[in-house]
Design a protein around this motif. Sequence first.
Motif, PDB file in Angstrom:
ATOM      1  N   ALA A   1      -5.119   6.129   5.710  1.00 36.79           N
ATOM      2  CA  ALA A   1      -6.483   6.143   5.462  1.00 36.79           C
ATOM      3  C   ALA A   1      -6.970   5.000   6.462  1.00 36.79           C
ATOM      4  CB  ALA A   1      -7.083   6.128   4.139  1.00 36.79           C
ATOM      5  N   GLU A   2      -6.138   3.700   6.085  1.00 38.38           N
ATOM      6  CA  GLU A   2      -6.611   2.498   6.950  1.00 38.38           C
ATOM      7  C   GLU A   2      -6.519   2.722   8.371  1.00 38.38           C
ATOM      8  OE1 GLU A   2      -5.466  -1.818   5.552  1.00 38.38           O
ATOM      9  OE2 GLU A   2      -3.902  -1.145   6.743  1.00 38.38           O
TER      10      GLU A   2
ATOM     11  N   LYS B   1       3.384  -2.737   8.394  1.00 37.69           N
ATOM     12  CA  LYS B   1       2.617  -1.911   8.216  1.00 37.69           C
ATOM     13  C   LYS B   1       2.530  -0.806   9.355  1.00 37.69           C
ATOM     14  CE  LYS B   1      -0.800  -4.034   5.084  1.00 37.69           C
ATOM     15  NZ  LYS B   1      -2.070  -3.773   4.859  1.00 37.69           N
TER      16      LYS B   1
ATOM     17  N   LEU C   1       0.896  -1.113   0.172  1.00 36.90           N
ATOM     18  CA  LEU C   1      -0.032   0.038   0.028  1.00 36.90           C
ATOM     19  C   LEU C   1       1.099   1.379   0.036  1.00 36.90           C
ATOM     20  CD1 LEU C   1      -2.627  -0.971   2.726  1.00 36.90           C
ATOM     21  CD2 LEU C   1      -2.882  -1.210   0.349  1.00 36.90           C
ATOM     22  N   THR C   2       0.365   2.333  -0.573  1.00 34.68           N
ATOM     23  CA  THR C   2       1.002   3.611  -0.447  1.00 34.68           C
ATOM     24  C   THR C   2       0.856   4.053   0.927  1.00 34.68           C
ATOM     25  OG1 THR C   2      -0.937   5.030  -1.038  1.00 34.68           O
ATOM     26  CG2 THR C   2       0.515   4.074  -2.960  1.00 34.68           C
TER      27      THR C   2
ATOM     28  N   THR D   1      -6.371   5.375  10.231  1.00 34.37           N
ATOM     29  CA  THR D   1      -7.254   6.300  10.433  1.00 34.37           C
ATOM     30  C   THR D   1      -8.762   6.023  10.894  1.00 34.37           C
ATOM     31  OG1 THR D   1      -6.118   8.046   9.758  1.00 34.37           O
ATOM     32  CG2 THR D   1      -8.125   8.647  10.114  1.00 34.37           C
ATOM     33  N   THR D   2      -9.186   5.209   9.759  1.00 34.92           N
ATOM     34  CA  THR D   2     -10.526   4.538   9.788  1.00 34.92           C
ATOM     35  C   THR D   2     -10.581   3.303  10.647  1.00 34.92           C
ATOM     36  OG1 THR D   2     -10.341   3.393   7.731  1.00 34.92           O
ATOM     37  CG2 THR D   2     -11.190   5.739   7.866  1.00 34.92           C
TER      38      THR D   2
ATOM     39  N   SER E   1      -0.270   6.982   1.858  1.00 29.97           N
ATOM     40  CA  SER E   1      -1.717   7.564   1.967  1.00 29.97           C
ATOM     41  C   SER E   1      -2.809   6.555   1.931  1.00 29.97           C
ATOM     42  CB  SER E   1      -2.009   8.463   0.806  1.00 29.97           C
ATOM     43  OG  SER E   1      -2.097   7.802  -0.143  1.00 29.97           O
ATOM     44  N   GLN E   2      -2.748   5.339   1.395  1.00 28.88           N
ATOM     45  CA  GLN E   2      -3.654   4.376   1.794  1.00 28.88           C
ATOM     46  C   GLN E   2      -3.753   3.843   3.205  1.00 28.88           C
ATOM     47  OE1 GLN E   2      -2.523   2.096  -1.877  1.00 28.88           O
ATOM     48  NE2 GLN E   2      -4.341   2.322  -2.478  1.00 28.88           N
ATOM     49  N   GLU E   3      -2.477   3.621   3.594  1.00 25.43           N
ATOM     50  CA  GLU E   3      -1.997   2.990   4.955  1.00 25.43           C
ATOM     51  C   GLU E   3      -2.749   4.029   6.014  1.00 25.43           C
ATOM     52  OE1 GLU E   3       1.207   0.641   6.586  1.00 25.43           O
ATOM     53  OE2 GLU E   3       2.047   0.914   4.751  1.00 25.43           O
TER      54      GLU E   3
END
Length: 133
Positions: free
Chosen positions: A10-11, A84, A3-4, A13-14, A6-8
Amino acid sequence: MVLTASQELAEVTTNPPEGIHVSLVDESNGGKFKLLLVLPTDYPFKPPKISFKTRIWHPNVTFDEHGSMCIGILKSEAWKPSSKILSVLAATQQLLVEPVPDDAVEASAAEKFKNDRPAFNKEAREYTKKYAK
């Protein structure tokens, strides 16, 4: 699949680990310990750096403006590109819950933690009141 960053973000954070709130820096948010997670430009091939921006009395975190700590997952020989940010946060949380006084960076905190837990806990509470406003 890697994952990039920013994808991580987002992951985590949510869907952060239980007991952890993840957000971008908000200088107006007080009363909690703040950490700084820095992703190197060659992430995920090099590990991120994480440090406490709020002073904390802990055997495994330097009690200075750097708030440095040593976590096994972040050592270059242990880091894997498949690791991650979530794993880094979970390892940080685990270190807070279960200090490793035999691998301390703050000798006086480690000494109190091992030999006088009530005094250690009292001092930790006092520093928390003072710094984690």
